[in-house]
Write a protein that holds these residues in place. Structure first.
Motif, PDB file in Angstrom:
ATOM      1  N   ALA A   1     -20.691  62.916 -19.103  1.00 55.09           N
ATOM      2  CA  ALA A   1     -20.730  61.445 -19.173  1.00 55.09           C
ATOM      3  C   ALA A   1     -22.049  60.992 -19.781  1.00 55.09           C
ATOM      4  N   LYS A   2     -23.118  61.626 -19.353  1.00 53.61           N
ATOM      5  CA  LYS A   2     -24.444  61.297 -19.898  1.00 53.61           C
ATOM      6  C   LYS A   2     -24.501  61.612 -21.391  1.00 53.61           C
TER       7      LYS A   2
ATOM      8  N   GLN B   1     -22.600  58.751 -23.579  1.00 58.83           N
ATOM      9  CA  GLN B   1     -22.893  57.364 -23.219  1.00 58.83           C
ATOM     10  C   GLN B   1     -22.511  56.374 -24.313  1.00 58.83           C
ATOM     11  N   ASP B   2     -22.455  56.847 -25.543  1.00 59.65           N
ATOM     12  CA  ASP B   2     -22.201  55.940 -26.659  1.00 59.65           C
ATOM     13  C   ASP B   2     -20.730  55.868 -27.074  1.00 59.65           C
TER      14      ASP B   2
ATOM     15  N   ASN C   1     -17.301  58.417 -21.946  1.00 62.41           N
ATOM     16  CA  ASN C   1     -18.229  58.280 -20.836  1.00 62.41           C
ATOM     17  C   ASN C   1     -17.480  57.874 -19.575  1.00 62.41           C
TER      18      ASN C   1
END
Length: 161
Positions: A22-23, A26-27, A31
Motif C-alpha cells: 500500500a505504501k 500511494q500514487d 493503495n
C-alpha cells in the motif's frame, strides 16, 4: 509453535506485506486495495487468536472487498499506470502465492477440525483467502494481457490459454 500460532503469524506477515505494498502504491488506486487486504488479514489473525483463547467470535460476511471491482473499471488507465511500475507483476505473483498457501493451510485445518465452531472458522477463512486469490489472479491477467481484458475484470469471462 502450534498450528494456530503458525496461522496467526502467517496472517500478520500477510498484513505487513500488504501494508508495505500500500505504501509502495500511494500514487494509484491499488493503495486502497492493499490497505483493505491488510485489514482483512489483521481481522483473520484476530479470529484465530479468539479461537486459540476459546473466546466467542462472529464470522460475519466481510463486505470490505466487495468494491474491488471498481479498481478495474478503466483498464486503459490501469494499462498506462502498470507500464510505469517496475516489478509490479512480481508483487502480485508473490501475493497470489501467499493467498494460495493460506488456502491450502486452512483447507488442511478444516479437514482436521473436530468441532463445528472450528470447522466454521476454517471454512470461512478458506473463502476469504479464495477471494483474495481471485483479486491477484485478475491483476496478473490484467498486467499480462491488458489488450484482451474485458470491461469489468471482476465479473467478466476470460478465455483461458
Amino acid at each position: 509453535m502450534n498450528s494456530i500460532e503458525f496461522a496467526i503469524k502467517m496472517e500478520l506477515d500477510g498484513e505487513k506485506y500488504y501494508r508495505e505494498q500500500a505504501k509502495n502504491n500511494q500514487d494509484n488506486s491499488l493503495n486502497a486495495v492493499f490497505l483493505l487486504l491488510a485489514e482483512d488479514e489483521n481481522g483473520h489473525a484476530k479470529l484465530l487468536k479468539s479461537e486459540q483463547e476459546k473466546i466467542t467470535y462472529d464470522l460475519a460476511d466481510n463486505p470490505t472487498l466487495a468494491d474491488t471491482g471498481n479498481v478495474f473499471k478503466d483498464r486503459s488507465e490501469f494499462k498506462n499506470k502498470f507500464e510505469k511500475i517496475p516489478n509490479q507483476l512480481d508483487v502480485y505473483r508473490m501475493a497470489l502465492q501467499m493467498e494460495k498457501d493460506s488456502i491450502e493451510l486452512y483447507q488442511k485445518f478444516l479437514a482436521e477440525a473436530t468441532d463445528e465452531q472450528t470447522k466454521k472458522l476454517f471454512g470461512y477463512l478458506v473463502k476469504q483467502e479464495e477471494n483474495h486469490f481471485k483479486i491477484f489472479d485478475n491483476l496478473i491477467t490484467l498486467v499480462e494481457r491488458p489488450d484482451e481484458w474485458v470491461e469489468d475484470a471482476e465479473f467478466g469471462v476470460r478465455e483461458e490459454y
